[in-house]
Write an enzyme that holds these catalytic residues in place. Sequence first.
Site, mmCIF file in Angstrom:
data_model
loop_
_atom_site.group_PDB
_atom_site.id
_atom_site.type_symbol
_atom_site.label_atom_id
_atom_site.label_comp_id
_atom_site.label_asym_id
_atom_site.label_seq_id
_atom_site.Cartn_x
_atom_site.Cartn_y
_atom_site.Cartn_z
ATOM 1 N N LYS A 1 0.850 -1.140 0.110
ATOM 2 C CA LYS A 1 0.006 -0.029 0.289
ATOM 3 C C LYS A 1 0.878 1.293 -0.060
ATOM 4 O O LYS A 1 2.013 1.044 0.152
ATOM 5 C CB LYS A 1 -0.904 -0.043 1.377
ATOM 6 C CG LYS A 1 -1.964 -1.292 1.060
ATOM 7 C CD LYS A 1 -2.825 -1.183 2.331
ATOM 8 C CE LYS A 1 -3.675 -2.072 2.588
ATOM 9 N NZ LYS A 1 -4.706 -2.006 3.727
ATOM 10 N N TYR B 1 -12.401 -2.608 -3.099
ATOM 11 C CA TYR B 1 -12.877 -2.679 -1.662
ATOM 12 C C TYR B 1 -14.355 -2.652 -1.734
ATOM 13 O O TYR B 1 -14.857 -2.402 -0.674
ATOM 14 C CB TYR B 1 -12.404 -1.511 -0.983
ATOM 15 C CG TYR B 1 -10.856 -1.633 -0.681
ATOM 16 C CD1 TYR B 1 -10.475 -2.700 0.206
ATOM 17 C CD2 TYR B 1 -9.986 -0.763 -0.894
ATOM 18 C CE1 TYR B 1 -8.947 -2.807 0.520
ATOM 19 C CE2 TYR B 1 -8.627 -0.919 -0.534
ATOM 20 C CZ TYR B 1 -8.141 -2.107 0.243
ATOM 21 O OH TYR B 1 -6.940 -2.142 0.817
ATOM 22 N N ARG C 1 -1.195 -14.771 3.809
ATOM 23 C CA ARG C 1 -1.850 -14.001 4.829
ATOM 24 C C ARG C 1 -1.242 -14.259 6.184
ATOM 25 O O ARG C 1 -1.213 -13.411 7.166
ATOM 26 C CB ARG C 1 -3.382 -14.730 5.023
ATOM 27 C CG ARG C 1 -4.244 -14.462 3.590
ATOM 28 C CD ARG C 1 -4.911 -13.213 3.630
ATOM 29 N NE ARG C 1 -6.081 -13.355 4.576
ATOM 30 C CZ ARG C 1 -6.685 -12.016 4.794
ATOM 31 N NH1 ARG C 1 -6.885 -10.823 3.967
ATOM 32 N NH2 ARG C 1 -7.413 -11.935 5.916
ATOM 33 N N THR D 1 -5.029 -7.868 10.367
ATOM 34 C CA THR D 1 -5.088 -6.845 9.753
ATOM 35 C C THR D 1 -4.991 -5.735 10.566
ATOM 36 O O THR D 1 -4.279 -4.603 9.963
ATOM 37 C CB THR D 1 -6.722 -6.750 9.427
ATOM 38 O OG1 THR D 1 -7.156 -7.925 8.588
ATOM 39 C CG2 THR D 1 -7.066 -5.422 8.542
ATOM 40 N N ASN E 1 -1.795 -0.210 7.254
ATOM 41 C CA ASN E 1 -1.159 -1.633 7.623
ATOM 42 C C ASN E 1 -0.201 -2.311 6.555
ATOM 43 O O ASN E 1 -0.184 -3.560 6.221
ATOM 44 C CB ASN E 1 -2.302 -2.560 8.063
ATOM 45 C CG ASN E 1 -3.364 -2.767 6.749
ATOM 46 O OD1 ASN E 1 -3.391 -2.280 5.703
ATOM 47 N ND2 ASN E 1 -4.174 -3.802 7.035
ATOM 48 N N HIS F 1 -1.923 -5.455 1.307
ATOM 49 C CA HIS F 1 -3.032 -6.097 1.446
ATOM 50 C C HIS F 1 -2.804 -7.355 0.673
ATOM 51 O O HIS F 1 -1.871 -7.598 -0.215
ATOM 52 C CB HIS F 1 -3.926 -5.200 0.487
ATOM 53 C CG HIS F 1 -5.256 -6.083 -0.221
ATOM 54 N ND1 HIS F 1 -6.301 -6.167 0.569
ATOM 55 C CD2 HIS F 1 -5.417 -6.924 -1.315
ATOM 56 C CE1 HIS F 1 -7.239 -6.934 0.114
ATOM 57 N NE2 HIS F 1 -6.613 -7.469 -1.049
ATOM 58 N N GLU G 1 -9.519 -10.045 -7.678
ATOM 59 C CA GLU G 1 -8.369 -8.671 -7.311
ATOM 60 C C GLU G 1 -7.389 -9.003 -8.593
ATOM 61 O O GLU G 1 -6.994 -7.946 -8.917
ATOM 62 C CB GLU G 1 -8.074 -9.070 -5.918
ATOM 63 C CG GLU G 1 -8.997 -8.611 -5.029
ATOM 64 C CD GLU G 1 -8.612 -8.956 -3.523
ATOM 65 O OE1 GLU G 1 -7.408 -9.382 -3.364
ATOM 66 O OE2 GLU G 1 -9.425 -8.858 -2.810
HETATM 67 P P1 CMP Z 1 -6.883 -4.617 3.919
HETATM 68 O O1 CMP Z 1 -6.552 -6.101 3.983
HETATM 69 O O2 CMP Z 1 -6.511 -3.845 2.705
HETATM 70 O O3 CMP Z 1 -8.594 -4.739 3.625
HETATM 71 C C1 CMP Z 1 -9.483 -3.661 3.944
HETATM 72 C C2 CMP Z 1 -8.740 -2.608 4.682
HETATM 73 O O4 CMP Z 1 -9.634 -1.711 5.404
HETATM 74 C C3 CMP Z 1 -7.819 -3.346 5.701
HETATM 75 O O5 CMP Z 1 -6.826 -3.777 5.135
HETATM 76 C C4 CMP Z 1 -7.567 -2.080 6.591
HETATM 77 O O6 CMP Z 1 -6.319 -1.371 6.146
HETATM 78 C C5 CMP Z 1 -8.806 -1.144 6.450
HETATM 79 N N1 CMP Z 1 -9.354 -0.940 7.735
HETATM 80 C C6 CMP Z 1 -10.031 -2.015 8.279
HETATM 81 N N2 CMP Z 1 -10.596 -1.395 9.620
HETATM 82 C C7 CMP Z 1 -10.435 -0.088 9.639
HETATM 83 C C8 CMP Z 1 -10.642 0.732 10.401
HETATM 84 N N3 CMP Z 1 -11.226 0.867 11.393
HETATM 85 N N4 CMP Z 1 -10.233 2.087 9.805
HETATM 86 C C9 CMP Z 1 -9.522 2.420 8.795
HETATM 87 N N5 CMP Z 1 -9.308 1.293 7.913
HETATM 88 C C10 CMP Z 1 -9.537 -0.049 8.458
#
Ligand code: CMP
Length: 143
Positions: free
Chosen positions: A9, A49, A85, A91, A112, A115, A126
């Site tokens: 990301k 998303y 994963r 996450t 984070n 993805h 995806e």
């Molecule tokens: P990802 O695996 O890319 O899939 C969905 C994303 O939503 C996840 O990683 C997080 O980065 C993001 N996400 C999940 N919960 C929250 C939250 N409470 N606030 C902001 N982003 C979030």
Amino acid sequence: MEKTYLMVKPDGVQRGLVGEIVARFEKKGFQLVGAKLMSVSKETAEQHYAEHKERPFFGELVDFITSSPVFAMVWEGENVIATARQMMGSTNPKDAAPGTIRGDFGVTVGKNIIHGSDSPESAEREISIFFKEEELTTYNKQI
Ligand code: CMP
């Protein structure tokens, strides 16, 4: 052979973690079959998303992923979806174990680092959002 979609990301790209992340999956023994540094459009972000559309953080998520380039990848290997994963960690980086990518480099759930597809269906969906078929290679691993 199983394939997964992994994406460093914007935070991971900006912090110079692309090489570190690629190295982890290479050293594990998975095969890189597609990769590109790219800007994500709003439309592509919303499509990727889509399952989070109703979540309160959806707007923030789309804004973040479109804010600067991502490093999009397709990796191949036995059980690569689940293993990737595990290597990424939970996450929310606060719950991610040390030794995982998010455990070692992440702090907040929104930023984070990486993805990864969570199922064969997501992987197929995806990969097709981010890559054209001709952008993916196949080659026999000699070792
Ligand atoms: P990802 O695996 O890319 O899939 C969905 C994303 O939503 C996840 O990683 C997080 O980065 C993001 N996400 C999940 N919960 C929250 C939250 N409470 N606030 C902001 N982003 C979030």
